[in-house]
Write a protein that holds these residues in place. Structure first.
Motif, mmCIF file in Angstrom:
data_model
loop_
_atom_site.group_PDB
_atom_site.id
_atom_site.type_symbol
_atom_site.label_atom_id
_atom_site.label_comp_id
_atom_site.label_asym_id
_atom_site.label_seq_id
_atom_site.Cartn_x
_atom_site.Cartn_y
_atom_site.Cartn_z
ATOM 1 N N ILE A 182 0.332 -1.569 -0.728
ATOM 2 C CA ILE A 182 0.581 -0.391 0.103
ATOM 3 C C ILE A 182 -0.501 -0.335 1.172
ATOM 4 C CG2 ILE A 182 0.850 2.116 0.119
ATOM 5 C CD1 ILE A 182 1.284 1.876 -2.948
ATOM 6 N N ARG A 229 7.840 -1.641 -2.483
ATOM 7 C CA ARG A 229 6.661 -2.511 -2.410
ATOM 8 C C ARG A 229 6.177 -2.903 -3.804
ATOM 9 N NH1 ARG A 229 6.602 0.610 2.191
ATOM 10 N NH2 ARG A 229 6.090 -0.549 4.098
ATOM 11 N N VAL A 236 7.158 2.950 -1.484
ATOM 12 C CA VAL A 236 6.199 2.542 -2.508
ATOM 13 C C VAL A 236 6.939 1.838 -3.648
ATOM 14 C CG1 VAL A 236 4.601 3.384 -4.291
ATOM 15 C CG2 VAL A 236 4.470 4.284 -1.968
#
Length: 267
Positions: A149, A142, A139
């Motif tokens: 996500i 990203r 996460v």
């Protein structure tokens, strides 16, 4: 069940691997929401913890010696050391560590426990926790890249850890774990539900499955999530929730992320 868990752990690692392996070297130096950590730091941390976990599984005696030598700043030191390597070398190291850990976990006898820092874990707990940590740091990566996500069925495992760690989350925050049951009803992206706890519980937590997972790995503050808590213990749980063992994370700072020492759940 073990083979399915290992397959999901491999898939989670492969998803992040696919993302970072396509990056030019300069992008590995991009800062992530975790203060002081770049994308390279995130991958280096995963490589280090996978190696530590493999040592615990394959050579408990060597792990005990290594664990005894770790200090409070070992996480940051290991991440910085790994981030200094060329991206290709770091990627190879992470891949080798993932493969080695998976092979070691597959050979542990049924019912045996794996030593860990301050406790021991079942193979299922170790595998699920490694998946949780891989997803959590993914996460961060990203977010650094502005990449959405994508919810997968593997998030069921993260939700499971978040619920299972409820008592320990209270305890590490210096609070007495409540014994009041809480019903958890989370909605997956496809509209189906993931649930835990008695259906007739007077206290409840509900909302999107992904939001709950982001909360328990402390990557988003409560205010940014569509989670609803009913009852004082449920409300307080979402304040302190964390799916990882150890000291309270620094999560939910700034954009709502914490570097979080998202270590493995004990149990």
């Amino acid at each position: 069940m073990r083979s399915e868990l290992l397959a999901d752990l491999a898939a989670e690692g492969a998803a992040l691997d696919e993302l970072v392996s396509a990056l030019p070297a300069v992008d590995w130096a991009r800062p992530t929401p975790a203060a002081g950590w770049t994308i390279a730091h995130q991958v280096a941390h995963l490589a280090w913890t996978d190696e530590l976990a493999r040592s615990a599984v394959a050579d408990p005696a060597a792990f005990a010696v290594r664990a005894a030598g770790e200090t409070v700043d070992s996480v940051d030191v290991a991440a910085a050391r790994g981030a200094a390597d060329p991206p290709a070398a770091l990627l190879d190291r992470w891949r080798a560590g993932r493969a080695g850990l998976a092979a070691a976990l597959a050979t542990v006898p049924e019912g045996a426990r794996v030593p860990w820092i301050g406790s021991s874990m079942s193979v299922a707990s170790m595998t699920t926790a490694r998946l949780m940590e891989t997803w959590a740091h993914g996460v961060d990566v990203r977010d650094a890249l502005g990449t959405p996500i994508v919810e997968t069925a593997r998030l069921d495992h993260v939700a499971h850890l978040g619920v299972r760690a409820r008592a320990s989350a209270f305890a590490v925050h210096g609070l007495a774990p409540p014994d009041t049951p809480v019903r958890v009803d989370l909605t997956r992206a496809d509209g189906t539900h993931w649930t835990a706890g008695p259906e007739d519980a007077g206290q409840r937590v509900s909302g999107p499955l992904q939001d709950f997972c982001l909360r328990v790995v402390q990557r988003r503050p409560r205010a940014a999530l569509a989670l609803v808590a009913v009852g004082p213990d449920a409300v307080r749980w979402l304040d302190v929730a964390q799916a990882f063992a150890g000291a309270p994370g620094r999560g939910s700072e700034a954009h709502g992320h914490g570097r979080g020492r998202t270590g493995t759940l004990r149990g």
